[in-house]
Every structure is written in structure tokens, then in C-alpha cells.
Write an enzyme that holds these catalytic residues in place. Structure first.
Site, PDB file in Angstrom:
ATOM      1  N   GLU A 197       0.798  -1.236   0.000  1.00  0.00           N
ATOM      2  CA  GLU A 197       0.000   0.000   0.000  1.00  0.00           C
ATOM      3  C   GLU A 197       0.827   1.282   0.000  1.00  0.00           C
ATOM      4  O   GLU A 197       0.532   2.214   0.750  1.00  0.00           O
ATOM      5  CB  GLU A 197      -0.963   0.003   1.195  1.00  0.00           C
ATOM      6  CG  GLU A 197      -1.913  -1.170   1.178  1.00  0.00           C
ATOM      7  CD  GLU A 197      -2.960  -1.129   2.304  1.00  0.00           C
ATOM      8  OE1 GLU A 197      -2.887  -0.225   3.156  1.00  0.00           O
ATOM      9  OE2 GLU A 197      -3.828  -2.004   2.311  1.00  0.00           O
ATOM     10  N   HIS A 221     -10.325  -5.884  -2.421  1.00  0.00           N
ATOM     11  CA  HIS A 221     -11.406  -5.672  -1.453  1.00  0.00           C
ATOM     12  C   HIS A 221     -12.509  -4.950  -2.223  1.00  0.00           C
ATOM     13  O   HIS A 221     -12.436  -3.739  -2.451  1.00  0.00           O
ATOM     14  CB  HIS A 221     -10.911  -4.831  -0.271  1.00  0.00           C
ATOM     15  CG  HIS A 221      -9.852  -5.518   0.539  1.00  0.00           C
ATOM     16  ND1 HIS A 221     -10.114  -6.670   1.251  1.00  0.00           N
ATOM     17  CD2 HIS A 221      -8.550  -5.241   0.741  1.00  0.00           C
ATOM     18  CE1 HIS A 221      -9.005  -7.057   1.860  1.00  0.00           C
ATOM     19  NE2 HIS A 221      -8.028  -6.222   1.562  1.00  0.00           N
ATOM     20  N   GLU A 228      -6.174 -10.537  -1.411  1.00  0.00           N
ATOM     21  CA  GLU A 228      -6.995 -10.304  -0.212  1.00  0.00           C
ATOM     22  C   GLU A 228      -8.470 -10.210  -0.576  1.00  0.00           C
ATOM     23  O   GLU A 228      -9.217  -9.387  -0.041  1.00  0.00           O
ATOM     24  CB  GLU A 228      -6.558  -9.016   0.516  1.00  0.00           C
ATOM     25  CG  GLU A 228      -5.092  -9.004   0.873  1.00  0.00           C
ATOM     26  CD  GLU A 228      -4.654  -7.770   1.669  1.00  0.00           C
ATOM     27  OE1 GLU A 228      -5.518  -7.053   2.222  1.00  0.00           O
ATOM     28  OE2 GLU A 228      -3.439  -7.540   1.724  1.00  0.00           O
ATOM     29  N   ASP A 262     -12.236 -10.079  -1.001  1.00  0.00           N
ATOM     30  CA  ASP A 262     -13.528 -10.156  -0.318  1.00  0.00           C
ATOM     31  C   ASP A 262     -14.476  -9.208  -1.043  1.00  0.00           C
ATOM     32  O   ASP A 262     -14.031  -8.239  -1.657  1.00  0.00           O
ATOM     33  CB  ASP A 262     -13.449  -9.911   1.200  1.00  0.00           C
ATOM     34  CG  ASP A 262     -12.681  -8.667   1.614  1.00  0.00           C
ATOM     35  OD1 ASP A 262     -12.477  -7.763   0.773  1.00  0.00           O
ATOM     36  OD2 ASP A 262     -12.292  -8.576   2.796  1.00  0.00           O
TER      37      ASP A 262
HETATM   38  C1  XIL Z   1      -6.439  -6.175   8.194  1.00  0.00           C
HETATM   39  C2  XIL Z   1      -6.783  -7.349   9.067  1.00  0.00           C
HETATM   40  O1  XIL Z   1      -7.706  -8.166   8.391  1.00  0.00           O
HETATM   41  C3  XIL Z   1      -7.384  -6.861  10.381  1.00  0.00           C
HETATM   42  O2  XIL Z   1      -7.532  -7.950  11.293  1.00  0.00           O
HETATM   43  C4  XIL Z   1      -6.488  -5.799  11.012  1.00  0.00           C
HETATM   44  O3  XIL Z   1      -7.122  -5.266  12.161  1.00  0.00           O
HETATM   45  C5  XIL Z   1      -6.181  -4.691  10.029  1.00  0.00           C
HETATM   46  O4  XIL Z   1      -5.606  -5.258   8.856  1.00  0.00           O
HETATM   47  N1  XIL Z   1      -5.030  -4.437   3.623  1.00  0.00           N
HETATM   48  C6  XIL Z   1      -4.053  -5.306   4.066  1.00  0.00           C
HETATM   49  C7  XIL Z   1      -4.332  -6.195   5.215  1.00  0.00           C
HETATM   50  O5  XIL Z   1      -2.988  -5.402   3.450  1.00  0.00           O
HETATM   51  O6  XIL Z   1      -3.183  -6.429   6.006  1.00  0.00           O
HETATM   52  C8  XIL Z   1      -5.439  -5.669   6.070  1.00  0.00           C
HETATM   53  O7  XIL Z   1      -5.743  -6.644   7.059  1.00  0.00           O
HETATM   54  C9  XIL Z   1      -6.649  -5.310   5.241  1.00  0.00           C
HETATM   55  C10 XIL Z   1      -6.312  -4.244   4.245  1.00  0.00           C
END
Ligand code: XIL
Length: 298
Positions: A127, A205, A232, A234
Site C-alpha cells: 500500500e 477488497h 486479499e 472479499d
Molecule cells: C487487516 C486485518 O484483516 C485486520 O484484522 C487488522 O485489524 C487490520 O488489517 N489491507 C491489508 C491487510 O494489506 O493487512 C489488512 O488486514 C486489510 C487491508
């Protein structure tokens, strides 16, 4: 095949899940994990605040739990994440300049060395680009140490674990847009100058829609000579959830260098997106329509 992992393996890919060490004692959770997935990512346990809570004192117990779960499953293990502007330990958040740069590179070296030979892909930097139309880097304490901090991190990671694929990972990159193009230009520059980078992670996401050029965006990165991974995934619950999951699955399968997909949790109740029910299994661990849609698309 009848599971996500076995179906993905038919085309040489993996299907993974983010795993929380604290949930491994939950038999429903671990049952689904063992049955369905052939890759794991530590949801939080390999982040900077978890692995180096005090400067120079490294704690790997929970990260190792995820690693060992992955090894026991015969799964690939994704490392997440060596450097990020969030979830830094307090001591790093208050540092700057050369001291922070040295601490950050030492962190990369130490953690990648601890897990050397065990990690399929590392999210070396997470990020680092800004949202919106600038296509520029995000301001952060790490960015303020100098624009070369990302390549320094990749070089340190390569030296520490030459066998791991080294990824840049980000969100809001789910189509051709200013942010994904900024990252694209960085990756092209790294490849041209021999900075070691092997893969780009698309967090994905997603809300209730998906960009029409999701696949084309993956393809343009692959055409630079890097692997791409969905890291990641969802998707907000809504009328389109199953369709969006299928679209992402088909996009990955259509891109030869898309090597795998990771969903960011197992049951809706495990998700960081509280109340959005964005995952493939319901709170009781039952397969949702989105699950069936992914399995038939794989
Ligand atoms: C999130 C986790 O799912 C949570 O449990 C934590 O509180 C915050 O981080 N981008 C990422 C992940 O790269 O590491 C993040 O994970 C979600 C967004």
C-alpha cells in the site's frame, strides 16, 4: 474437483485464505481451512508490529503458528507484509530519516531471513501508493526516508531469501486507473533497472461492482514480466456477490501469469469487514452461493 484448492491446482494455481492464529483452535474454522485451501497468508501475525514489537527484539511465535499450519496442510505460505505504513510498532512510527530507513531495512532482512526457504511469495511493500488521481506515492514516514525505499526493501528481501517471489501489494487497483498506473510505471521501471520484483498483488477488497477492465489490468502487469496474484479478495454481500467472485476467478484463469487467489478470511464472522458478509462461508461455516460460483468457475 470438489474443493477450491484442488480445483485451482488443476490449472497449476493455488486458492488460499488469510488465517488468524487465534482461530486455529476453532474446529469448524480449521476444518474448512484444511479441506478447502492450499495456500495460507497470516492475516496479522507477520506484520511489523507483531514481529518486532521492540526495536531489535523479534517475536515469531504467532507467525510460526501460521507457517506450521501451512506446512502441515502442504500449502503454500504467503508472507504478509514486510513494510507498510500501517501496523508499525510504536517505536518505528516515531522514527524518521536514516534511522527509520536503517530500521526498516533491518526489519526486512531479519524477518525474511527467519522465514527463508519457507515462503512462496512475500508482500515486501504494501500500500505505498496514494488513492485518487495523482498516481503518486502515498505520504508516509517510510516515503519520507526517500523515494528509493521500495527498491531498497526489495533488494534486502532478495538477499535474505532468494527463493521467495517478491511482490508489491495494493488495493483500489482493480482496473486501469491512476493508482494502478502509478504502480505499473514503478514495476516497469524496476524491471528495466534490474530491481528484483517478481509479482504484483491485487488485494481486491471489492464492493457491489467490479471494473470492466479487471482482467485487462491484470494482463498489462503480467505483460511486464511479473506474476500477478489476487491477494486479499472479499466482496460486499449484495445481489452481485456470487457473480463478482466468478468474474475475479475467471479473470485470474484467463491470465497465464495469475498464479493464485487468496480470500481474506474464511467465514463471514472471521472477516475484518464487520457486517458486510464478504466471504465464501457463512457464520456457521456453510458454503454460500459465492462459494459454489467460485468452484464452478475454477
Ligand atoms: C487487516 C486485518 O484483516 C485486520 O484484522 C487488522 O485489524 C487490520 O488489517 N489491507 C491489508 C491487510 O494489506 O493487512 C489488512 O488486514 C486489510 C487491508
Amino acid at each position: 474437483a470438489t474443493t477450491l484448492g484442488a480445483s485451482a491446482a488443476q490449472t497449476g494455481r493455488y486458492y488460499g485464505a488469510a488465517v488468524a492464529a487465534g482461530r486455529l483452535g476453532d474446529a469448524t474454522y480449521t476444518g474448512i481451512l484444511n479441506r478447502e485451501f492450499n495456500s495460507v497468508t497470516a492475516e496479522n501475525e507477520m506484520k511489523w508490529d507483531a514481529t518486532e514489537p521492540a526495536q531489535g527484539r523479534f517475536t515469531y511465535a504467532n507467525g510460526d503458528r501460521i507457517l506450521n499450519q501451512g506446512i502441515a496442510m502442504g500449502a503454500k505460505v504467503r508472507g504478509h507484509a514486510l513494510l507498510w505504513h500501517q501496523q508499525q510498532p510504536g517505536w518505528a512510527r516515531s522514527m524518521s530519516g536514516a534511522a527509520l530507513r536503517n530500521a526498516a531495512i533491518n526489519h526486512v532482512t531479519q524477518v525474511a531471513t527467519h522465514y527463508r526457504g519457507r515462503i512462496h511469495s512475500w508482500d515486501v511493500v504494501n500500500e505505498a501508493f496514494a488513492d485518487g488521481g495523482s498516481g503518486a506515492r502515498r505520504d508516509s514516514n517510510l516515503q519520507r526516508t526517500g523515494n528509493d525505499w521500495i527498491e531498497a526493501a526489495f533488494r534486502a528481501a532478495r538477499a535474505a531469501d532468494p527463493g521467495a517471489k517478491l511482490c508489491y501489494n495494493d488495493y483500489n487497483t482493480d482496473g486501469v486507473n491512476a493508482k494502478s498506473t502509478g504502480i505499473y510505471n514503478m514495476v516497469r521501471d524496476f524491471k528495466a533497472r534490474g530491481v528484483p520484483i517478481d509479482c504484483v498483488g491485487f488485494q481486491s477488497h471489492l464492493g457491489t461492482g467490479i471494473s470492466g477492465d479487471y482482467q485487462a489490468n491484470l494482463q498489462r502487469f503480467a505483460d511486464l514480466g511479473v506474476d500477478v496474484q489476487i491477494t486479499e479478495l472479499d466482496v460486499a454481500q449484495g445481489g452481485n456477490q456470487a457473480n463478482i467472485y466468478a468474474t475475479v476467478t475467471r479473470a485470474c484463469l484467463a491470465v497465464a501469469r495469475c498464479t493464485g487467489i487468496t480470500v481474506w478470511g474464511i467465514r463471514d464472522s472471521d472477516s475484518w469487514r464487520t457486517g458486510e458478509n464478504p466471504l465464501l462461508f457463512d457464520n456457521s461455516g456453510n458454503r454460500k452461493a459465492a462459494y459454489n460460483s467460485v468452484l464452478s468457475a475454477l
